[in-house]
Structure formats: structure tokens, C-alpha cells
Design an enzyme around this catalytic site. Structure first.
Site, short mmCIF file in Angstrom:
data_model
loop_
_atom_site.label_atom_id
_atom_site.label_comp_id
_atom_site.label_asym_id
_atom_site.label_seq_id
_atom_site.Cartn_x
_atom_site.Cartn_y
_atom_site.Cartn_z
N LYS A 198 8.23 -1.55 -2.52
CA LYS A 198 7.58 -0.78 -1.44
C LYS A 198 8.64 -0.18 -0.51
O LYS A 198 8.60 1.00 -0.17
CB LYS A 198 6.62 -1.70 -0.67
CG LYS A 198 6.04 -1.11 0.59
CD LYS A 198 5.20 0.12 0.33
CE LYS A 198 4.97 0.90 1.60
NZ LYS A 198 4.24 2.13 1.42
N GLU A 220 0.84 -1.20 0.00
CA GLU A 220 0.00 0.00 0.00
C GLU A 220 0.88 1.25 0.00
O GLU A 220 1.83 1.34 0.75
CB GLU A 220 -0.91 -0.03 1.24
CG GLU A 220 -1.92 1.09 1.27
CD GLU A 220 -2.63 1.27 -0.07
OE1 GLU A 220 -3.30 0.33 -0.50
OE2 GLU A 220 -2.49 2.34 -0.68
N CYS A 226 6.39 4.55 9.33
CA CYS A 226 7.02 3.68 8.34
C CYS A 226 8.40 4.07 7.83
O CYS A 226 9.23 3.20 7.62
CB CYS A 226 6.07 3.51 7.16
SG CYS A 226 4.56 2.67 7.68
P1 NAD Z 1 -1.59 -0.41 12.71
O1 NAD Z 1 -0.72 -0.71 13.86
O2 NAD Z 1 -2.38 0.85 12.67
O3 NAD Z 1 -2.64 -1.61 12.51
C1 NAD Z 1 -2.32 -2.95 12.55
C2 NAD Z 1 -3.44 -3.72 13.24
O4 NAD Z 1 -3.20 -5.11 13.13
C3 NAD Z 1 -3.58 -3.41 14.74
O5 NAD Z 1 -4.86 -2.89 15.01
C4 NAD Z 1 -3.35 -4.78 15.41
O6 NAD Z 1 -4.16 -4.99 16.54
C5 NAD Z 1 -3.73 -5.73 14.30
N1 NAD Z 1 -3.16 -7.08 14.45
C6 NAD Z 1 -1.85 -7.42 14.68
N2 NAD Z 1 -1.72 -8.75 14.71
C7 NAD Z 1 -2.95 -9.28 14.49
C8 NAD Z 1 -3.45 -10.60 14.39
N3 NAD Z 1 -2.64 -11.66 14.49
N4 NAD Z 1 -4.77 -10.78 14.17
C9 NAD Z 1 -5.59 -9.70 14.04
N5 NAD Z 1 -5.19 -8.44 14.12
C10 NAD Z 1 -3.87 -8.22 14.33
O7 NAD Z 1 -0.66 -0.51 11.42
P2 NAD Z 1 -0.84 0.26 10.02
O8 NAD Z 1 -0.35 1.65 10.13
O9 NAD Z 1 -2.21 0.00 9.50
O10 NAD Z 1 0.23 -0.53 9.14
C11 NAD Z 1 0.02 -1.87 8.76
C12 NAD Z 1 1.06 -2.25 7.72
O11 NAD Z 1 0.91 -1.42 6.56
C13 NAD Z 1 2.51 -2.06 8.17
O12 NAD Z 1 3.30 -3.07 7.61
C14 NAD Z 1 2.89 -0.72 7.56
O13 NAD Z 1 4.28 -0.64 7.31
C15 NAD Z 1 2.12 -0.74 6.26
N6 NAD Z 1 1.78 0.60 5.74
C16 NAD Z 1 1.33 1.57 6.58
C17 NAD Z 1 0.95 2.81 6.06
C18 NAD Z 1 0.46 3.91 6.94
O14 NAD Z 1 0.25 5.01 6.43
N7 NAD Z 1 0.25 3.72 8.23
C19 NAD Z 1 0.99 3.02 4.67
C20 NAD Z 1 1.43 1.99 3.85
C21 NAD Z 1 1.82 0.77 4.40
C1 UGA Z 2 4.54 7.66 3.70
C2 UGA Z 2 4.54 7.61 2.17
O1 UGA Z 2 4.33 8.93 1.66
C3 UGA Z 2 3.46 6.68 1.66
O2 UGA Z 2 3.54 6.57 0.24
C4 UGA Z 2 3.64 5.31 2.29
O3 UGA Z 2 2.60 4.45 1.88
C5 UGA Z 2 3.62 5.44 3.79
O4 UGA Z 2 4.66 6.35 4.21
C6 UGA Z 2 3.89 4.16 4.51
O5 UGA Z 2 4.41 3.23 3.95
O6 UGA Z 2 3.56 4.19 5.70
P1 UGA Z 2 3.13 8.94 5.54
O7 UGA Z 2 4.22 8.50 6.45
O8 UGA Z 2 1.73 8.71 5.93
O9 UGA Z 2 3.31 8.24 4.10
O10 UGA Z 2 3.26 10.49 5.28
P2 UGA Z 2 4.18 11.41 4.34
O11 UGA Z 2 3.32 12.41 3.71
O12 UGA Z 2 5.05 10.61 3.47
O13 UGA Z 2 5.07 12.17 5.42
C7 UGA Z 2 6.06 11.50 6.18
C8 UGA Z 2 6.83 12.50 7.00
O14 UGA Z 2 7.63 13.32 6.14
C9 UGA Z 2 5.95 13.48 7.78
O15 UGA Z 2 6.52 13.71 9.03
C10 UGA Z 2 5.96 14.74 6.92
O16 UGA Z 2 5.71 15.90 7.65
C11 UGA Z 2 7.38 14.69 6.40
N1 UGA Z 2 7.55 15.45 5.12
C12 UGA Z 2 6.90 15.08 4.01
C13 UGA Z 2 8.42 16.54 5.11
O17 UGA Z 2 9.04 16.89 6.14
N2 UGA Z 2 8.61 17.21 3.94
C14 UGA Z 2 7.97 16.85 2.79
O18 UGA Z 2 8.20 17.51 1.75
C15 UGA Z 2 7.09 15.76 2.83
#
Ligand code: NAD
Ligand code: UGA
Length: 472
Positions: free
Chosen positions: A223, A168, A279
Site C-alpha cells: 500500500k 484500500e 495520503c
Molecule cells: P478520515 O480522517 O476521513 O476518517 C477517519 C475517522 O476515524 C474520523 O472520522 C475519526 O473521527 C475516526 N476515528 C479516529 N479514531 C477513532 C476511534 N478510536 N474510534 C472511533 N473513530 C475514530 O480518514 P480517511 O481519509 O478515511 O483515511 C483513513 C485511513 O485510510 C488512513 O490510514 C488513510 O491513509 C487510508 N486511506 C485513505 C484514502 C483516502 O482517499 N482518503 C484512501 C486509501 C486509504
Molecule cells: C490516492 C491514490 O490514487 C489512491 O490509490 C490511494 O488509495 C489514495 O491516494 C490514498 O491512499 O489515500 P487520492 O489522493 O484520493 O488517491 O487522489 P489521486 O487521484 O491519486 O490524486 C492525488 C493528487 O495528485 C491530486 O492532487 C491530483 O490532482 C494529483 N494528480 C493526480 C496530478 O497532479 N496529476 C495526475 O496525473 C494525477
């Protein structure tokens, strides 16, 4: 193959919004989002949509349309896996805290638990989709757990699996927009009909040209690489920002000048307090670990420096605040505007505000912290320091600095020495500077780590002003 039932394990920042959009776009698919965290699931089921566990613009509207129709939230993990055609694994993959690879490698225990759960409960043919961000070759681990289940079931026709990688790329604060209008959807795998089944879900709203197919390892690695490249840009511009401050250049002008080069591009060139979020750091450290594992030490050091620069930059800002306030902030009142790691989210994971606030409190400052979406309890958790009202109640005062949670910025101006902007919330662009000037102690400072304040509006008042990367 026609997908009729989807189960997503993990109702977090990715699982929740992603499944809400899939449910909204595919009314003929039943989508179950399951999680072990009962509190989180209860919040997803809250009548009052303001209490959803995640704040994302546009999310509440989608949830209100689909919840109870074809979108369901529950803790019934095993039950919902049964009879699902497709299971998304969307659980957390934080950095390992102990053991082999501690501090760098991703902890895959939640992913492994999910694979076992799917292995035990799936029936018939199931497509397992890696949605979590995973080290390259994790699909191998998942596949071998599923294969073992196939053998255990005695009759290999009863349980069969395919594994796809579908990372994602949404960013928090713009998650719904990113999901509705993605730059690309990436699907890695080796079984064409499974890839086709997942592609046909996205193709309800994403054009074919934007749905990329790769082998599974490329998808997993792409990713991590995308996040590493994005974070690298931020460390690069923050490094140049420090040089701008030293030389009289202005980082905004430098960004505009280099961003106009179409080969560089203008996005992700905003200097700030240092990148946060759950992340970037963990994914780069994971990449570093992988490089070390494969004996690529120079490559590992290259990526590690992106994180090191970010850590240095955060401490640079807190030191600079102390220096500007005559070298001591002991007993001084400092207003902190913003605690989330970026605007439009209630997420504070790895927020630069955490380190900066800790440093200032350690220097003896009394902080008044404001954020429109982050709760006081979340800040207590992140700082690991009790707020002053609790400390007073417990009669536990000591010499160190303190913090309080504030909801009324105007009231907090009285006697303050400085305002520090750490998150780019829209409302911080409209601060009543006349009122602030009247009420604050002189000389009053404004530190803008997000470049959201017009320097001219500030200079009309009698403020001392610092903004990131401004050497002019
Ligand atoms: P999060 O911590 O918000 O959510 C994960 C959820 O999974 C939690 O609510 C937890 O209770 C649940 N969980 C864990 N083990 C479980 C199990 N065995 N059965 C059922 N539920 C379970 O995490 P997130 O921010 O949603 O990130 C999830 C993944 O996606 C990570 O690998 C992260 O790197 C990736 N990712 C996150 C973002 C983002 O913006 N947060 C964007 C892209 C990718
Ligand atoms: C980031 C990536 O942008 C997503 O594509 C990815 O899916 C995600 O991580 C993930 O894998 O979790 P996110 O962390 O939600 O998304 O937010 P961003 O907008 O990327 O910002 C990350 C950090 O960088 C923030 O603290 C933001 O303030 C900072 N940032 C961003 C800067 O300081 N300058 C910029 O120009 C952009």
C-alpha cells in the site's frame, strides 16, 4: 466462516464509502459504521443526502438504498464491536507532530486505541481487518494488544482473533467506481479461513483473479509502495513540466509521447499544481521513516526527493504568478478557482491551493476564492487567516493581503487582474471569457495549473495566458 455482522471503526473518506458498497453488495450482512465524531455521524444520518459529510459521485444513491436496512451509522463504538464477526479499522493515520519520528512517522495512536477497544469489547472469534494505511509490521502491534486481551479474559476460548491487512486503493472523487471495479483487492494474512471469509465478501462483486493474497507484511508495504510510485510519477512529470517551460517544449506532448510506451503507460502523467490529498505526502514520509529506521539512507533520500520536488513546485507557481504580474501583487485582485485537492471531492487536505493562496496573500494580494464543494469555513480552517468580511467587522485591517469567499464567478471579474485555476472542476471549463475580458483590469492574466482551458479560446480574447508545462 459465514460473516453476518461487520463493524467498521472510522466513518471517514474510506470507512464510509467502503462500508456503503459492502452493505449494498451483501444484503445479508449487517454493517455498522462507528465513529467518535458525533457531528460526522449525524451528517451520515442526515435525511437530506446532500448533507452527507463526504461528497463522492454515486455515494448518496447507495446510502439511500442501504441506510436503515443493513447499513447503520452511530457513535456506539464498544457496543457495535460486541458480537461483530469482523471489525475493520479505518481510522486516520496522520504524520506524527511530535516525539520520536515527528514529521515523518505515522501517528498510530488512533489505531492503537481501536485495537484496545476491540480487545476490550469483542466476544468470541473476531477477524480484525487493517483498512487504514499502516507502516509495515503494524499488525504485530495490533496482534500483541489482542493477545494480551485474550490472556486477560482468563478463558482463551472466549476471545480469539485473527488479523488481516486489507489496504484500500480508492481515490477520492472516484471512490465508488474504484470500489465497484477495483484493479485488485489485496488481502494479507496467515490464517486461510480468515482470508477466505474476507475474500468471500469481495467475491460478491469482484472476480477471483483480482483478489490477491499475500503475507501480511507484503500487503502493508504494497500500500505504501503504490502511493509512493503514484506520487513519484506526478513529481516526475511536474519536474519535466518546469523544464518544458524553460525550453519551449510542451509537457502534454511529452506526456503523450512517453505514455504511449506500454511499459510507462498513460495514467498519472498530468502536470498540475503539485499533488495534494491526505495520503501521498504522509505515506511517502512514512516510507522515508521506515527506510531510515532500517538504516537504508539512500533509499530514504530517493523517496524524500519526491516530496521535496512537490513542495518546490507549489512555491514555484506562486512565485511565477507574482513575477508575471510585474513583480508585485500587493493590492491586486486575483480570482482563485478551486480549493479542493482535486476535482469531484470536497476534501482539501494537503491541497496545493492552501500553500499557493497563503503565499499570494503574504505577497499582499486580495484573493477571491471559489470552489463548488468546499465551504468558506473549511478555507478559514486551512488558511488560518480570517476572510476580509470578518476582519472588517472586527476593524482589524492591516497592510497584508486578504481573501474573500465567492459563489458567483461572473460577479467577481470586476477589477480582477488574474484568474488562477487550481482544481479541475468541470464548470471551470465553461467560463464566459468575453464577460471576463470586459470586466477585468488590463492586462488580464489567466493561469491554468490544470490544463483545462483551451488556449485557442483564451487567445481569441485579449488575455495573457500561462499554463503549466507550456513552453511554446
Ligand atoms: P478520515 O480522517 O476521513 O476518517 C477517519 C475517522 O476515524 C474520523 O472520522 C475519526 O473521527 C475516526 N476515528 C479516529 N479514531 C477513532 C476511534 N478510536 N474510534 C472511533 N473513530 C475514530 O480518514 P480517511 O481519509 O478515511 O483515511 C483513513 C485511513 O485510510 C488512513 O490510514 C488513510 O491513509 C487510508 N486511506 C485513505 C484514502 C483516502 O482517499 N482518503 C484512501 C486509501 C486509504
Ligand atoms: C490516492 C491514490 O490514487 C489512491 O490509490 C490511494 O488509495 C489514495 O491516494 C490514498 O491512499 O489515500 P487520492 O489522493 O484520493 O488517491 O487522489 P489521486 O487521484 O491519486 O490524486 C492525488 C493528487 O495528485 C491530486 O492532487 C491530483 O490532482 C494529483 N494528480 C493526480 C496530478 O497532479 N496529476 C495526475 O496525473 C494525477
Amino acid at each position: 466462516m459465514q460473516i453476518k455482522k461487520i463493524c467498521c471503526i472510522g466513518a471517514g473518506y474510506v470507512g464510509g464509502p467502503t462500508m456503503a458498497v459492502i452493505a449494498d453488495k451483501c444484503p445479508n450482512i449487517q454493517v455498522d459504521v462507528v465513529d467518535l465524531n458525533e457531528d460526522r455521524i449525524n451528517k451520515w444520518n442526515e435525511k437530506n443526502l446532500e448533507n452527507l459529510p463526504i461528497f463522492e459521485p454515486g455515494l448518496a444513491e447507495i446510502v439511500s438504498r442501504c441506510r436503515g436496512q443493513n447499513l447503520h451509522f452511530s457513535t456506539a463504538v464498544s457496543e457495535k464491536i460486541r458480537n461483530s464477526d469482523m471489525v475493520f479499522i479505518s481510522v486516520n493515520t496522520p504524520t506524527k507532530k511530535y516525539g520520536l519520528g515527528a514529521g515523518k512517522a505515522s501517528d498510530l495512536k488512533w489505531v492503537e486505541a481501536c485495537a484496545r477497544e476491540v480487545a476490550n469489547n469483542a466476544t468470541g472469534y473476531t477477524i480484525v481487518v487493517e483498512k487504514s494505511t499502516l507502516p509495515v509490521r503494524t499488525a504485530e502491534v495490533i496482534k500483541s494488544i489482542l493477545e494480551a486481551a485474550k490472556k486477560d479474559s482468563g478463558d482463551s476460548f472466549l476471545k480469539t482473533f485473527d488479523v488481516l491487512s486489507n489496504p484500500e486503493f480508492l481515490a477520492e472523487g472516484t471512490a465508488i467506481n474504484d470500489l465497484l471495479y477495483p484493479d485488485r483487492v489485496l488481502i494479507g494474512g496467515d490464517n486461510f479461513s480468515a482470508i477466505d471469509a474476507l475474500s468471500s465478501i469481495y467475491s460478491r462483486w469482484v472476480i477471483k483473479e483480482k483478489i490477491l493474497h499475500t503475507n501480511i507484511w507484503s500487503s502493508e508495504l504494497a500500500k505504501l509502495t503504490a502511493n509512493a510510485f503514484l506520487a513519484q510519477r506526478i513529481s516526475s512529470i511536474n519536474a519535466i513540466g518546469a523544464l518544458c517551460e524553460a525550453t519551449g517544449a510542451d509537457v502534454r506532448e511529452v506526456s503523450r509521447a512517453i505514455g504511449s510506451d506500454s511499459r510507462i503507460g498513460s495514467k498519472f502523467l498530468d502536470a498540475g499544481p503539485g499533488f495534494g490529498g491526505s495520503c501521498f505526502k504522509k505515506d511517502i514520509l512514512n516510507l522515508v521513516y521506515l527506510c531510515e529506521y532500517f538504516g537504508l539512507d539512500e533509499v530514504a533520500r530517493f523517496w524524500e526527493s519526491v516530496v521535496n520536488l512537490n513542495n518546490w513546485h507549489q512555491t514555484r507557481i506562486s512565485k511565477l504568478i507574482t513575477k508575471k504580474l510585474f513583480g508585485t501583487i500587493s493590492g491586486k485582485k486575483i480570482i482563485i478557482l478551486g480549493f479542493a485537492f482535486k476535482g469531484n471531492t470536497n476534501d482539501t487536505r494537503e491541497s496545493a491551493a492552501i500553500q499557493i493562496c497563503k503565499d499570494l496573500i503574504n505577497e499582499g494580494a486580495n484573493l477571491s476564492i471559489h470552489d463548488p464543494k468546499v465551504t468558506k469555513y473549511q478555507i478559514i480552517n486551512d488558511l488560518g487567516i480570517k476572510p476580509i468580511d470578518q476582519i472588517k467587522e472586527e476593524n482589524n485591517l492591516n497592510e497584508k493581503g486578504s481573501w474573500e469567499f465567492i459563489t458567483d464567478i461572473n460577479e467577481s471579474f470586476f477589477g480582477a487582474d488574474a484568474i488562477v485555476i487550481l482544481t479541475e472542476w468541470e464548470e471551470y471549463k465553461n467560463i464566459n471569457w468575453d464577460l471576463a475580458e470586459d470586466r477585468m483590469r488590463k492586462p488580464s492574466w489567466v493561469f491554468d495549473s490544470r490544463s483545462i482551458i483551451d488556449p485557442n479560446s483564451i487567445k481569441q480574447n485579449n488575455f495573457q495566458f500561462w499554463r503549466v508545462g507550456d513552453g511554446s
